[in-house]
Each structure stands twice: as structure tokens, then as C-alpha cells.
Design a protein around this motif. Structure first.
Motif, PDB file in Angstrom:
ATOM      1  N   LEU A  27       0.820  -1.215   0.000  1.00  0.00           N
ATOM      2  CA  LEU A  27       0.000   0.000   0.000  1.00  0.00           C
ATOM      3  C   LEU A  27       0.850   1.259   0.000  1.00  0.00           C
ATOM      4  O   LEU A  27       0.501   2.250  -0.636  1.00  0.00           O
ATOM      5  N   GLN A  28       1.975   1.228   0.684  1.00  0.00           N
ATOM      6  CA  GLN A  28       2.835   2.419   0.696  1.00  0.00           C
ATOM      7  C   GLN A  28       3.317   2.750  -0.704  1.00  0.00           C
ATOM      8  O   GLN A  28       3.365   3.919  -1.100  1.00  0.00           O
TER       9      GLN A  28
ATOM     10  N   GLU B  86      -8.033   9.389   2.903  1.00  0.00           N
ATOM     11  CA  GLU B  86      -7.546   8.968   4.216  1.00  0.00           C
ATOM     12  C   GLU B  86      -6.786   7.655   4.092  1.00  0.00           C
ATOM     13  O   GLU B  86      -6.971   6.895   3.145  1.00  0.00           O
ATOM     14  N   VAL B  87      -5.896   7.438   5.041  1.00  0.00           N
ATOM     15  CA  VAL B  87      -5.162   6.189   5.169  1.00  0.00           C
ATOM     16  C   VAL B  87      -5.458   5.662   6.567  1.00  0.00           C
ATOM     17  O   VAL B  87      -5.305   6.399   7.547  1.00  0.00           O
ATOM     18  N   TYR B  88      -5.906   4.428   6.670  1.00  0.00           N
ATOM     19  CA  TYR B  88      -6.277   3.916   7.987  1.00  0.00           C
ATOM     20  C   TYR B  88      -6.097   2.409   8.048  1.00  0.00           C
ATOM     21  O   TYR B  88      -5.875   1.741   7.033  1.00  0.00           O
TER      22      TYR B  88
ATOM     23  N   GLY C 229      -3.461   5.776   9.660  1.00  0.00           N
ATOM     24  CA  GLY C 229      -2.223   5.285   9.064  1.00  0.00           C
ATOM     25  C   GLY C 229      -2.255   3.793   8.769  1.00  0.00           C
ATOM     26  O   GLY C 229      -3.247   3.100   9.009  1.00  0.00           O
ATOM     27  N   LEU C 230      -1.142   3.313   8.220  1.00  0.00           N
ATOM     28  CA  LEU C 230      -1.011   1.899   7.905  1.00  0.00           C
ATOM     29  C   LEU C 230      -0.968   1.062   9.178  1.00  0.00           C
ATOM     30  O   LEU C 230      -0.574   1.545  10.238  1.00  0.00           O
ATOM     31  N   ASP C 231      -1.388  -0.201   9.057  1.00  0.00           N
ATOM     32  CA  ASP C 231      -1.278  -1.114  10.186  1.00  0.00           C
ATOM     33  C   ASP C 231       0.188  -1.213  10.609  1.00  0.00           C
ATOM     34  O   ASP C 231       1.061  -1.446   9.764  1.00  0.00           O
ATOM     35  N   PRO C 232       0.514  -0.994  11.892  1.00  0.00           N
ATOM     36  CA  PRO C 232       1.919  -0.985  12.328  1.00  0.00           C
ATOM     37  C   PRO C 232       2.679  -2.255  11.980  1.00  0.00           C
ATOM     38  O   PRO C 232       3.869  -2.195  11.662  1.00  0.00           O
ATOM     39  N   GLN C 233       2.011  -3.397  12.031  1.00  0.00           N
ATOM     40  CA  GLN C 233       2.672  -4.664  11.691  1.00  0.00           C
ATOM     41  C   GLN C 233       2.466  -5.050  10.224  1.00  0.00           C
ATOM     42  O   GLN C 233       2.947  -6.082   9.791  1.00  0.00           O
ATOM     43  N   ARG C 234       1.744  -4.224   9.501  1.00  0.00           N
ATOM     44  CA  ARG C 234       1.431  -4.474   8.079  1.00  0.00           C
ATOM     45  C   ARG C 234       0.794  -5.844   7.902  1.00  0.00           C
ATOM     46  O   ARG C 234       1.091  -6.590   6.960  1.00  0.00           O
TER      47      ARG C 234
ATOM     48  N   PHE D 193      -8.171   1.369  -1.723  1.00  0.00           N
ATOM     49  CA  PHE D 193      -7.051   0.437  -1.711  1.00  0.00           C
ATOM     50  C   PHE D 193      -7.148  -0.450  -0.467  1.00  0.00           C
ATOM     51  O   PHE D 193      -7.454   0.042   0.628  1.00  0.00           O
ATOM     52  N   GLN D 194      -6.841  -1.728  -0.624  1.00  0.00           N
ATOM     53  CA  GLN D 194      -6.657  -2.614   0.524  1.00  0.00           C
ATOM     54  C   GLN D 194      -5.367  -3.396   0.310  1.00  0.00           C
ATOM     55  O   GLN D 194      -5.130  -3.921  -0.782  1.00  0.00           O
ATOM     56  N   GLU D 195      -4.529  -3.442   1.346  1.00  0.00           N
ATOM     57  CA  GLU D 195      -3.279  -4.183   1.254  1.00  0.00           C
ATOM     58  C   GLU D 195      -3.512  -5.639   1.666  1.00  0.00           C
ATOM     59  O   GLU D 195      -3.922  -5.909   2.795  1.00  0.00           O
TER      60      GLU D 195
END
Length: 211
Positions: free
Chosen positions: A91-92, A107-109, A119-124, A143-145
Motif C-alpha cells: 500500500l505504501q 484517508e489512510v487507515y 495510518g497503515l497497520d503498524p505490523q502491516r 485500496f486494501q493491502e
């Protein structure tokens, strides 16, 4: 037998029912200015496909499904397409692409045990990170990672990667996991190519990963 119980059966397991593949090919989106919309999606790096006159079709990188628009393609109001999902393995990198071509992100969440966070999930973690943006008409994209699929989401007999970026990301994840594997056996693994292959196939199919 109830209607519900009939519908719950998987017809693909019935030898008397022929399987017919049904692949989602095109989604029509409503736009007010065809040339403006075409320029916007091409700016994102989407492929402009060969089509009959009056039809514009573009395909996101690595996607098996395209979007179409044009005069009289839909009666929906321009900008009314909401919640169109784009799945990415990084996603980044996708956000960097949007920033590079001047597209604003709404937004990014991420979603976690404590609910929605910025923001992005800390553990991705896979399935957890999201970002949204809109085209010039206001059609909404999300977008979904996803780095590995849940069981049952892909054909376990087929492994494929949409582009070199997805393949490279899968190799990096396999390398990190293999490093932990070598720590557990306290030795170098000369059969690492086989281990990588098993890991990448299992990860994509959503089956048990090698240890």
C-alpha cells in the motif's frame, strides 16, 4: 429439502453439473467528461485497451478486470460509483504512486483489535490497511493491502503474480520466513529454493505455511 439447504450445496462438486468459469471482466463507471477521466486513469498507470469506437476501457496493472466509460454506457449519475476496491501487495508503494502524479488521498487507515486507527497497520498485517481516493467526478476507490489470502480465496492448484513488484514482495516475505526457519533448525538450509516455492504457493492459496 429447504431452499436454503439447496443453495448451500457446492454445485462444482456435483458430477452432473458442468462447471462454467465466470470471470468478472468489466465494471462500468459513470463520468461526466470522457477525456478528463481517460487522462486521470492513464496518469495512474492504467493500460488503455483497444475498444470499439465510443468505448474507453482501462485496466489497472496486474488486474484481470477493467473499467469502462463512454457516452450512453450507463444511466448512473457521474461520481455515483462508490467503494470500488483495488487490492495491492504494497500500500505504501501505491500511495507513493498517487502522490507522484498529484492525486489526493482521502484517508489512510487500518483496522485492528481496537477498531479503526490512522495510518497503515503498524505490523502491516494482511487485510488490515486501507486508503481511499476519488477520480475527478468523485467516483470512490479504496485500496486494501493484502499480502496473503485467507483459506479458500484462491485456487490452490494455481499460483500466479500480477507483476514483478508482487513477485518481489512475495520473495521478500518468503526470505524473512525462511530466515526464521533456519534459526529454528540452527543450520543453513541448502534446499531453500524448494522451501521458498512451498511457502509462496501456500501463502497465496491460504493453506498452512511451512515451518
Amino acid at each position: 429439502m429447504s431452499t436454503a439447504s439447496v443453495r448451500s450445496k457446492d454445485d462444482s462438486s456435483n458430477p452432473g453439473v458442468a462447471r462454467v468459469d465466470m470471470k468478472l471482466e468489466v465494471v462500468v463507471i459513470p463520468v461526466s467528461d470522457i477525456e478528463r477521466a481517460k487522462a486521470f486513469y492513464q496518469k495512474l498507470g492504467w493500460r488503455l485497451d483497444v475498444t470499439p469506437p465510443g468505448v474507453v476501457q482501462l485496466t489497472p496493472p496486474g488486474s484481470g478486470c477493467s473499467v469502462q466509460f463512454g457516452a450512453n454506457r450507463t444511466s448512473a449519475a457521474p461520481g455515483s460509483a462508490q467503494g470500488l476496491w483495488l487490492i495491492v501487495s504494497d500500500l505504501q508503494a501505491a500511495l507513493d504512486k498517487l502522490a507522484g502524479v498529484g492525486v489526493k488521498v482521502d484517508e489512510v487507515y487500518h483496522l485492528g483489535a481496537e477498531g479503526k486507527g490512522s495510518g497503515l497497520d503498524p505490523q502491516r498485517n494482511t487485510y488490515r490497511s486501507f486508503a481511499s481516493f476519488r477520480d475527478p467526478d468523485g467516483n470512490h476507490w479504496l485500496f486494501q493491502e493484502i499480502t496473503n489470502r485467507l483459506p479458500g480465496r484462491l485456487d490452490p492448484g494455481a499460483t500466479s503474480f500480477g507483476n514483478t513488484s508482487d513477485l518481489a514482495s512475495a520473495l521478500r516475505r518468503a526470505a524473512a520466513a525462511h530466515g526464521e526457519h533456519e534459526k529454528s533448525i540452527a543450520a543453513a538450509d541448502p534446499q531453500w529454493p524448494d522451501w521458498y516455492a512451498k511457502y509462496m504457493v501456500a501463502e497465496q492459496a491460504g493453506t498452512e505455511l511451512p515451518k
